[in-house]
Design a protein around this motif. Structure first.
Motif, PDB file in Angstrom:
ATOM      1  N   SER A  91       0.826  -1.214   0.000  1.00 13.74           N
ATOM      2  CA  SER A  91       0.000   0.000   0.000  1.00 13.74           C
ATOM      3  C   SER A  91       0.857   1.259   0.000  1.00 13.74           C
ATOM      4  N   TYR A  92       1.935   1.257   0.758  1.00 11.74           N
ATOM      5  CA  TYR A  92       2.793   2.439   0.798  1.00 11.74           C
ATOM      6  C   TYR A  92       3.335   2.743  -0.593  1.00 11.74           C
ATOM      7  N   GLN A  93       3.825   1.732  -1.255  1.00 15.78           N
ATOM      8  CA  GLN A  93       4.378   1.917  -2.600  1.00 15.78           C
ATOM      9  C   GLN A  93       3.302   2.410  -3.566  1.00 15.78           C
ATOM     10  N   ARG A  94       2.152   1.761  -3.575  1.00 20.77           N
ATOM     11  CA  ARG A  94       1.116   2.078  -4.558  1.00 20.77           C
ATOM     12  C   ARG A  94       0.337   3.348  -4.233  1.00 20.77           C
ATOM     13  N   LEU A  95       0.057   3.594  -2.948  1.00 21.66           N
ATOM     14  CA  LEU A  95      -0.737   4.767  -2.581  1.00 21.66           C
ATOM     15  C   LEU A  95       0.096   6.027  -2.382  1.00 21.66           C
ATOM     16  N   VAL A  96       1.239   5.894  -1.725  1.00 21.73           N
ATOM     17  CA  VAL A  96       2.033   7.063  -1.353  1.00 21.73           C
ATOM     18  C   VAL A  96       3.116   7.368  -2.380  1.00 21.73           C
ATOM     19  N   LYS A  97       3.910   6.380  -2.750  1.00 22.05           N
ATOM     20  CA  LYS A  97       5.029   6.610  -3.666  1.00 22.05           C
ATOM     21  C   LYS A  97       4.575   6.742  -5.126  1.00 22.05           C
ATOM     22  N   ASP A  98       3.916   5.695  -5.648  1.00 18.86           N
ATOM     23  CA  ASP A  98       3.534   5.676  -7.062  1.00 18.86           C
ATOM     24  C   ASP A  98       2.249   6.454  -7.346  1.00 18.86           C
ATOM     25  N   ARG A  99       1.348   6.467  -6.375  1.00 19.10           N
ATOM     26  CA  ARG A  99       0.039   7.134  -6.541  1.00 19.10           C
ATOM     27  C   ARG A  99      -0.671   6.629  -7.793  1.00 19.10           C
ATOM     28  N   ASN A 100      -0.603   5.312  -8.026  1.00 22.11           N
ATOM     29  CA  ASN A 100      -1.175   4.752  -9.246  1.00 22.11           C
ATOM     30  C   ASN A 100      -2.444   3.929  -9.008  1.00 22.11           C
ATOM     31  N   VAL A 101      -3.056   4.075  -7.850  1.00 19.03           N
ATOM     32  CA  VAL A 101      -4.244   3.289  -7.545  1.00 19.03           C
ATOM     33  C   VAL A 101      -5.486   3.899  -8.179  1.00 19.03           C
ATOM     34  N   MET A 102      -5.595   5.225  -8.133  1.00 18.55           N
ATOM     35  CA  MET A 102      -6.743   5.903  -8.725  1.00 18.55           C
ATOM     36  C   MET A 102      -6.350   7.326  -9.093  1.00 18.55           C
ATOM     37  N   SER A 103      -7.039   7.888 -10.051  1.00 21.94           N
ATOM     38  CA  SER A 103      -6.724   9.264 -10.449  1.00 21.94           C
ATOM     39  C   SER A 103      -7.261  10.232  -9.402  1.00 21.94           C
ATOM     40  N   GLY A 104      -6.606  11.359  -9.275  1.00 24.50           N
ATOM     41  CA  GLY A 104      -7.055  12.385  -8.343  1.00 24.50           C
ATOM     42  C   GLY A 104      -6.659  12.158  -6.895  1.00 24.50           C
ATOM     43  N   LEU A 105      -5.863  11.133  -6.631  1.00 25.25           N
ATOM     44  CA  LEU A 105      -5.440  10.854  -5.256  1.00 25.25           C
ATOM     45  C   LEU A 105      -4.157  11.624  -4.979  1.00 25.25           C
ATOM     46  N   GLU A 106      -4.315  12.808  -4.409  1.00 25.76           N
ATOM     47  CA  GLU A 106      -3.188  13.674  -4.100  1.00 25.76           C
ATOM     48  C   GLU A 106      -3.286  14.110  -2.648  1.00 25.76           C
ATOM     49  N   GLY A 107      -2.173  14.510  -2.067  1.00 31.24           N
ATOM     50  CA  GLY A 107      -2.183  15.002  -0.691  1.00 31.24           C
ATOM     51  C   GLY A 107      -2.440  13.897   0.312  1.00 31.24           C
ATOM     52  N   ASN A 108      -3.188  14.216   1.365  1.00 33.52           N
ATOM     53  CA  ASN A 108      -3.496  13.248   2.415  1.00 33.52           C
ATOM     54  C   ASN A 108      -4.354  12.116   1.881  1.00 33.52           C
ATOM     55  N   ILE A 109      -4.219  10.946   2.505  1.00 29.69           N
ATOM     56  CA  ILE A 109      -5.019   9.781   2.128  1.00 29.69           C
ATOM     57  C   ILE A 109      -5.789   9.332   3.364  1.00 29.69           C
ATOM     58  N   THR A 110      -7.081   9.087   3.183  1.00 32.85           N
ATOM     59  CA  THR A 110      -7.918   8.626   4.292  1.00 32.85           C
ATOM     60  C   THR A 110      -8.534   7.272   3.953  1.00 32.85           C
ATOM     61  N   VAL A 111      -8.949   6.571   4.998  1.00 31.77           N
ATOM     62  CA  VAL A 111      -9.608   5.274   4.843  1.00 31.77           C
ATOM     63  C   VAL A 111     -10.838   5.236   5.739  1.00 31.77           C
ATOM     64  N   PHE A 112     -11.757   4.342   5.410  1.00 33.87           N
ATOM     65  CA  PHE A 112     -12.908   4.092   6.271  1.00 33.87           C
ATOM     66  C   PHE A 112     -13.310   2.635   6.121  1.00 33.87           C
ATOM     67  N   SER A 113     -13.971   2.111   7.136  1.00 40.02           N
ATOM     68  CA  SER A 113     -14.467   0.732   7.111  1.00 40.02           C
ATOM     69  C   SER A 113     -15.974   0.759   6.956  1.00 40.02           C
ATOM     70  N   SER A 114     -16.513  -0.291   6.334  1.00 33.37           N
ATOM     71  CA  SER A 114     -17.962  -0.406   6.200  1.00 33.37           C
ATOM     72  C   SER A 114     -18.365  -1.873   6.213  1.00 33.37           C
ATOM     73  N   SER A 115     -19.588  -2.109   6.642  1.00 30.49           N
ATOM     74  CA  SER A 115     -20.187  -3.437   6.629  1.00 30.49           C
ATOM     75  C   SER A 115     -21.690  -3.227   6.636  1.00 30.49           C
ATOM     76  N   GLN A 116     -22.404  -3.953   5.794  1.00 26.14           N
ATOM     77  CA  GLN A 116     -23.825  -3.702   5.552  1.00 26.14           C
ATOM     78  C   GLN A 116     -23.973  -2.216   5.229  1.00 26.14           C
ATOM     79  N   THR A 117     -24.778  -1.480   5.968  1.00 25.27           N
ATOM     80  CA  THR A 117     -24.889  -0.040   5.715  1.00 25.27           C
ATOM     81  C   THR A 117     -24.197   0.782   6.792  1.00 25.27           C
ATOM     82  N   GLY A 118     -23.374   0.131   7.630  1.00 27.88           N
ATOM     83  CA  GLY A 118     -22.617   0.835   8.659  1.00 27.88           C
ATOM     84  C   GLY A 118     -21.314   1.379   8.113  1.00 27.88           C
ATOM     85  N   LEU A 119     -20.950   2.580   8.573  1.00 29.68           N
ATOM     86  CA  LEU A 119     -19.719   3.236   8.146  1.00 29.68           C
ATOM     87  C   LEU A 119     -18.939   3.732   9.351  1.00 29.68           C
TER      88      LEU A 119
END
Length: 152
Positions: A91-119
């Motif tokens: 994840s560090y390589q792909r999200l932070v170094k390469d930034r090749n996971v998705m377009s528009g992913l710049e600056g800080n990166i956040t995550v969230f968990s979900s299950s059913q309709t809970g967030l």
């Protein structure tokens, strides 16, 4: 650690997930409209102790997710009420170094968990200003009568 308590006739099951984000070849799904985190073959399946349940992790930019912000979604199926660990190698390589996971992913990166309709709330994975990674995140999923009540 993980425990089940009885309150009246309700049973509260906590599912502890240690999400150690280290991004792999796990497939990523781009989400335009969030409809929940469920098994597409069993979308109304209840969470039951000892059975597989679907949990998702969203990864995206810092900020407001309410106005159609693009994000990536990873899913896995831990056993409910068992200690589970979700690791995403590289994840560090792909999200932070390469930034090749998705377009528009710049600056800080956040995550969230979900299950059913809970967030869960957004949690910071990468602080771009200080160049600091928060690689170990914990999610506790509270379940009552098979339905997700919340994620802390």
């Amino acid at each position: 650690m993980i425990r089940t308590t009885k309150r009246g006739h309700q049973q509260l099951v906590s599912l502890l997930l240690i999400c150690s984000i280290l991004l792999s070849t796990t497939s990523i799904v781009q989400g335009d409209e969030w409809t929940g985190c469920v098994d597409p073959n069993f979308p109304t399946k209840k969470v039951r102790r000892g059975q597989l349940t679907t949990v998702c992790m969203g990864v995206g930019p810092d900020g407001d997710f309410s106005n159609s912000t693009g994000y990536g979604r990873y899913s896995f199926k831990p056993v409910a009420d068992d200690f589970s660990r979700f690791t995403i190698p590289k994840s560090y390589q792909r999200l932070v170094k390469d930034r090749n996971v998705m377009s528009g992913l710049e600056g800080n990166i956040t995550v969230f968990s979900s299950s059913q309709t809970g967030l869960s709330f957004l949690r910071q994975y990468y602080d771009a200003k200080n160049k600091h990674v928060f690689p170990h995140l914990t999610a506790i999923i509270d379940v009552t009568n098979g339905d997700v009540q919340g994620i802390a």
